[in-house]
Write an enzyme that holds these catalytic residues in place. Structure first.
Site, PDB file in Angstrom:
ATOM      1  N   GLY A 229       0.761  -1.239   0.000  1.00 14.20           N
ATOM      2  CA  GLY A 229       0.000   0.000   0.000  1.00 14.20           C
ATOM      3  C   GLY A 229       0.790   1.286   0.000  1.00 14.20           C
ATOM      4  N   ASP A 230       2.115   1.202   0.115  1.00 12.67           N
ATOM      5  CA  ASP A 230       2.894   2.445   0.169  1.00 12.67           C
ATOM      6  C   ASP A 230       4.315   2.225  -0.343  1.00 12.67           C
ATOM      7  OD1 ASP A 230       3.354   5.143   0.662  1.00 12.67           O
ATOM      8  OD2 ASP A 230       3.768   4.868   2.793  1.00 12.67           O
ATOM      9  N   LEU A 231       4.426   1.593  -1.513  1.00 16.61           N
ATOM     10  CA  LEU A 231       5.759   1.363  -2.095  1.00 16.61           C
ATOM     11  C   LEU A 231       6.227   2.653  -2.783  1.00 16.61           C
ATOM     12  CD1 LEU A 231       5.378  -2.263  -3.498  1.00 16.61           C
ATOM     13  CD2 LEU A 231       6.680  -1.521  -1.492  1.00 16.61           C
ATOM     14  N   ASN A 232       6.516   3.636  -1.962  1.00 21.52           N
ATOM     15  CA  ASN A 232       6.959   4.915  -2.506  1.00 21.52           C
ATOM     16  C   ASN A 232       8.481   4.975  -2.598  1.00 21.52           C
ATOM     17  OD1 ASN A 232       8.154   6.161  -0.079  1.00 21.52           O
ATOM     18  ND2 ASN A 232       6.064   6.309   0.687  1.00 21.52           N
ATOM     19  N   ASN A 235      10.358   4.393   0.581  1.00 26.08           N
ATOM     20  CA  ASN A 235      10.160   3.113   1.275  1.00 26.08           C
ATOM     21  C   ASN A 235      10.820   1.941   0.578  1.00 26.08           C
ATOM     22  OD1 ASN A 235       8.744   4.176   3.406  1.00 26.08           O
ATOM     23  ND2 ASN A 235       6.721   3.772   2.527  1.00 26.08           N
TER      24      ASN A 235
END
Length: 377
Positions: A229-232, A235
């Protein structure tokens, strides 16, 4: 990122431990002697990079950790934090570069700790996670190879979790109106006032309406899975496996921050990853094709999922930009970190709409097709 209902942020849920208090926490709860500690940037949790002094009985300990102090709202859901932590441990066993927790002196993976006195006392869930070395994707100039590998990683991660991870409390990953779940783009209407009246707001309103009309009715057609949900770009950690600084070959060395993990859909993870990989790219519209190719090498998209990709990427841009604007009003002292995406995000979102869905999809899909045809990209 984290806090699911950001309206709760008005009560200032972010922890505010000093370095001295954080040091005492590590030594008291985890039984380790701290030699150095520094604060790390964070959204609404609090993180510290901790160096440990070697002493008798700690020979099997790591030298470095991240002390993660979860905000007081999310700390009220220990079941969810337990599952997210178990996911990190499971993925590590499965060969993914994820952190693992150092147990408390009582043998637990986390501990609920208090800060403040009297009516000002708040409780925060505390974990000590292994420190993962590497540079964030945001700090390098990405190339087609690493974008492909990141897309492949995103698909592998979700597929592995969905097919193999089991836990008695896995139902806690059904997070309803969690604001960062991509299905909840329509909830942005509650926070869009933070943008003021301008062209940015007009584009987001357009995204929300199209999302309601074209995405929400088709959600049932997407394949469900567990999303990170947050593979930015902050991260995903990379290191270089070549001695040539002129032509570095990067590989993923770390996956951070599982606080947004929830049930979603495979195409959600892909859209989120494409959006964040666009942020620092010098050629943002080309990014999607390389990430898509990597993702589809593991999980090929259906026709409905492909048709939704442009609006899902636009939806994630809108989530990130609106929530950052809203949250920065609550935490002006953290505005620089909160608005990282906004520095280029608005430009990329407007560019996508200027070029148009058909033209952007053509770039993405033709680039991805070249991989399957073994053409140079």
């Amino acid at each position: 990122m984290s806090s699911g209902n950001i309206q709760e942020s008005q009560t200032l849920i972010k922890p505010a431990f000093s370095e001295k208090e954080a040091t005492e926490l590590v030594e008291r709860v985890f039984g380790l002697k701290v030699s150095a500690i520094r604060s790390l940037p964070s959204y609404d949790d609090q993180n510290f990079h901790v160096h440990i002094s070697r002493s008798e009985g700690t020979a099997d300990c790591a030298d470095e950790y991240v002390l993660k102090i979860t905000n007081c709202e999310d700390s009220q859901n220990p079941e969810l934090i337990e599952v997210q932590t178990q996911i990190m441990m499971f993925l590590n066993v499965e060969g993914f570069p994820s952190a693992t927790p150092h147990l408390t002196k009582d043998g637990n993976i986390m501990s609920l700790e208090s800060l403040g006195t009297g009516s000002m006392t708040k409780k925060y869930m505390v974990r000590l996670l292994t420190y993962l070395p590497g540079m964030t994707t945001a700090t390098i100039s990405t190339n087609p190879h690493i974008l492909y590998e990141i897309g492949k990683l995103a698909a592998r991660l979700d597929k592995t979790l969905t097919e193999k991870f089991h836990h008695p409390s896995i139902k806690s990953l059904h997070r309803g109106k969690f604001i960062w779940n991509l299905a909840n783009v329509p909830l942005l209407e509650q926070y869009i006032h933070a943008l003021g009246q301008n062209s940015y707001r007009e584009v987001v309103e357009q995204v929300i309406q199209q999302f309601k009309d074209k995405i929400v009715p088709k959600l049932r057609n997407f394949r469900a899975c567990i999303n990170h949900g947050d593979l930015n770009d902050h991260n995903i950690l990379l290191d270089s496996n070549t001695a040539s600084p002129e032509n570095p070959q990067y590989r993923v060395s770390g996956i951070l921050d599982f606080s947004d993990t929830s049930y979603g859909y495979y195409v959600f993870e892909l859209a989120i990853t494409i959006m964040y990989m666009m942020i620092e790219s010098k050629d943002p519209l080309s990014v999607g094709g390389h990430v898509l190719a990597g993702f589809e090498s593991i999980v090929p998209l259906t026709t409905d999922e492909r048709d939704a990709l442009f609006l899902l990427v636009s939806g994630r841009f809108s989530q990130s930009l609106v929530i950052a604007s809203y949250t920065s009003l609550l935490y002006p002292e953290n505005k620089e970190y909160l608005m990282i995406t906004a520095k280029t995000g608005w430009k990329h979102l407007l560019r996508m709409f200027d070029v148009g869905q058909e033209a952007v999809e053509k770039i993405w899909f033709e680039t991805a097709k070249a991989y399957t045809n073994n053409e140079p990209v």
